[in-house]
Design a protein around this motif. Sequence first.
Motif, PDB file in Angstrom:
ATOM      1  N   ASP A 265      16.357 -28.432 -11.681  1.00 54.16           N
ATOM      2  CA  ASP A 265      17.013 -27.378 -12.083  1.00 54.16           C
ATOM      3  C   ASP A 265      14.956 -26.819 -11.508  1.00 54.16           C
ATOM      4  O   ASP A 265      14.527 -27.662 -11.022  1.00 54.16           O
ATOM      5  N   GLU A 266      15.267 -25.908 -12.168  1.00 53.27           N
ATOM      6  CA  GLU A 266      14.246 -25.053 -11.932  1.00 53.27           C
ATOM      7  C   GLU A 266      12.961 -24.479 -13.225  1.00 53.27           C
ATOM      8  O   GLU A 266      12.781 -23.569 -13.241  1.00 53.27           O
ATOM      9  N   GLN A 298      16.198 -29.888  -4.849  1.00 56.04           N
ATOM     10  CA  GLN A 298      16.393 -28.113  -5.726  1.00 56.04           C
ATOM     11  C   GLN A 298      14.888 -27.453  -5.406  1.00 56.04           C
ATOM     12  O   GLN A 298      14.665 -26.516  -5.705  1.00 56.04           O
ATOM     13  N   GLY A 360      18.332 -21.978  -7.284  1.00 53.80           N
ATOM     14  CA  GLY A 360      17.752 -21.090  -7.933  1.00 53.80           C
ATOM     15  C   GLY A 360      17.250 -19.827  -7.704  1.00 53.80           C
ATOM     16  O   GLY A 360      16.477 -19.493  -6.551  1.00 53.80           O
TER      17      GLY A 360
END
Length: 509
Positions: A265-266, A298, A360
């Motif tokens: 994820d970020e 991502q 994101g």
Amino acid sequence: MNFAAQFFYSRYLSERLERLYSPRPAMTDCVENDPFWQRNYKTTDTHNIGCPGMVNGIPGRRPTLIEPERLKDFGEEELLNGDVRVWEARSSGRPEIQLTEPPKTRRMSEFKSRPRPSTEYLRFEDISAATFKIQSAIQKTPCTYSRLSKQYGMEIYLKKEHLHYTGSVKERGVFYLLTSLTQEQQKKGVIVATDCNFSMAVAHHAVELKIPVFAIMPSSCSVPRLRVYRDYGAMVISYGTAARDSRNHACHLAKDNGYLYLEEDEQEAYLAGLGTVGLEIYEQVPKLDAVVVPASGQFGLLAGTAAAIKHLNPRILVVGVEPEGYPLLLQSLKTGAPCKDMTSRPNSKLYGDLAEHSLGIQTFQLAKKHVDKIITVSEESALVAMLRFQEFERSTVDTEGAMGLAAILAGQLPELRGKRVAVVVSSANMELDLVRQCVERALVLDERISKFTVELGNMPGDMAKLLDFLSREDVRLLDVCHRRHCDKTELFKIQVGHSHSLTLQHTSN
């Protein structure tokens, strides 16, 4: 002697009091010798009464006489008793001060609210700290001059991130993310649930840091890949038939046992670790003009690298490359917000579970601020780029790692001709069987392998004549299919189908 002094002092005091309180007769031609009202005159008559002097040993009175024309400055002029002018000075008080009304009380809502400058989600200081932290465990990958530079008219430098232990650049972000965890969380352990470069990096570095790691993999995961996770030291559990099932089971285990479920994820620490690639490129390649970075997954590698490069030199061009079948970032930049639903789907064998990833908000803002250009490359261009890596760079990479070079081979960056360009080779995790299929397909796309069909007579020696003709054309036969019975051929004819491959001198670009 004291008596004489008291006598003269009492006499002087009585005269002084008499002069102050006795009525003063009107005097003319006498001028008070006052420093403020002093007049320039000459006394000619010493016996003039009223003039200053001594009379019989008694000091004369000193009347106060102020010039009438000076009184005009102090009061108004009035006439009394016909011909006698008396100027009366009137004292006026201070001018009245007009007080202004007190300012009205303003509410806070009436003031114009000035928005405070928002703090950056990923700062250059975070990337610098990550560089210092990971240098003990993450090797500095080379950034070498490519043999393809002269062929495409630019100086190409390949940042070979596929040389990491797990074959992926994700090790940078994963290691810094694991070291940022609390000691309590490190003791409990972490858990992953997808077969990707991120999970492999977590399995390797978690064991190196003595953190318990669990890998929940679906049954569709190949046996060689499961063996890799076990060799790294992870506890591998096979669960479910799809990736969705393994993720749900991993989240359930993490909740019940206190494990930390990790997925790409970020997170700030993860992006900072990936941004260290930009620092190394800037240090290794002087006078850099552009950086080409793969933008799949991502998009953390693109966002972190762009943030570092733009801080060091804003004039360096940062280009992101996406697969043509899933242009998530390009569509998001066009709409101004991260796209949630994409109608297209990428090839799952070549790009993994790319469609299951989302963009994101923070990563989107970083890419929007620092990335200068986003382009897409086709699947065919990525396969040909993989072939170029094997032939010229003597290395095997996957489609994601070859996307940066694919953009140059496809001619989508003509503005970089004559420039010094760094291309990030992000990963090289592809199974051997799939690599073989990709190479064969790339040879066909590069017109190195072709198929044709020819009809020959059913006479002895016709096949030998064909083979002799092909040998003189400097080709190599891969497969020959010889059929005597075919519905569409003429009677007493045979159909020969084969494929041939041109030799290296015929295929050099």
